[in-house]
Design a protein around this motif. Structure first.
Motif: not given
Length: 167
Positions: A1-17
């Motif tokens: 699974m791929l997760v997309y994190i915010d470069i600035l905060s490190g928060d997970e914002l989206l995934s490949d689902s």
């Protein structure tokens, strides 16, 4: 699974689902959200308590309707921006993000962020604003709006601010 994190905060914002479509020269990712019911579990075991001499105790129904993307990534809604606040946010976003990008990414970012900004400004009155779970001051903002006649919201992510992480 791929997760997309915010470069600035490190928060997970989206995934490949959640499949996305690139718009505005790849500067924005458009993702369709869905309203879902969370918390309601209705299990029918075939028994009828009232017919079997028992009492129908009912169910403690804690069902709530949530938007899947907001719930999954614990996005926090923010007060709306007016045009002036939005432009100030974008300027700060560009200033904070640019040094974190590679040279080729910086070129594309500087070349295309203006069209993405204009696209978002045109929708500013219809947008909802979300940040990641940490509510970091300098984080990316996720935008949501309802397309004409749509029941489910459409989310817009500033793609250059996302980093792909394999889980």
């Amino acid at each position: 699974m791929l997760v997309y994190i915010d470069i600035l905060s490190g928060d997970e914002l989206l995934s490949d689902s959640f499949p996305y479509t690139e718009i505005e020269n790849g500067m924005l990712w458009e993702v369709e959200g869905k309203w879902v019911v969370k918390g309601a579990v209705d299990i029918d075991i075939g028994a009828n308590p009232s017919a079997e001499g028992g009492e129908d105790e009912g169910v403690d129904d804690q069902a709530v309707k949530v938007v899947d993307i907001v719930d999954t990534f614990r996005l926090q809604e923010q007060p709306p921006f007016d045009k002036k606040q939005f432009v100030a946010f974008i300027k700060k976003f560009i200033k904070n993000l640019t040094p974190k990008l590679g040279e080729a990414e910086q070129e594309a970012f500087k070349k295309n962020i203006e069209s993405a900004t204009k696209y978002l400004l045109a929708k500013i009155k219809d947008l909802q604003f979300f940040v990641g779970e940490s509510m970091h001051d300098d984080s990316s903002v996720v935008f949501a709006y309802y397309k004409d006649g749509a029941v489910n919201p459409t989310f817009l992510f500033l793609a250059p601010g996302l980093k792909e992480v394999k889980c």
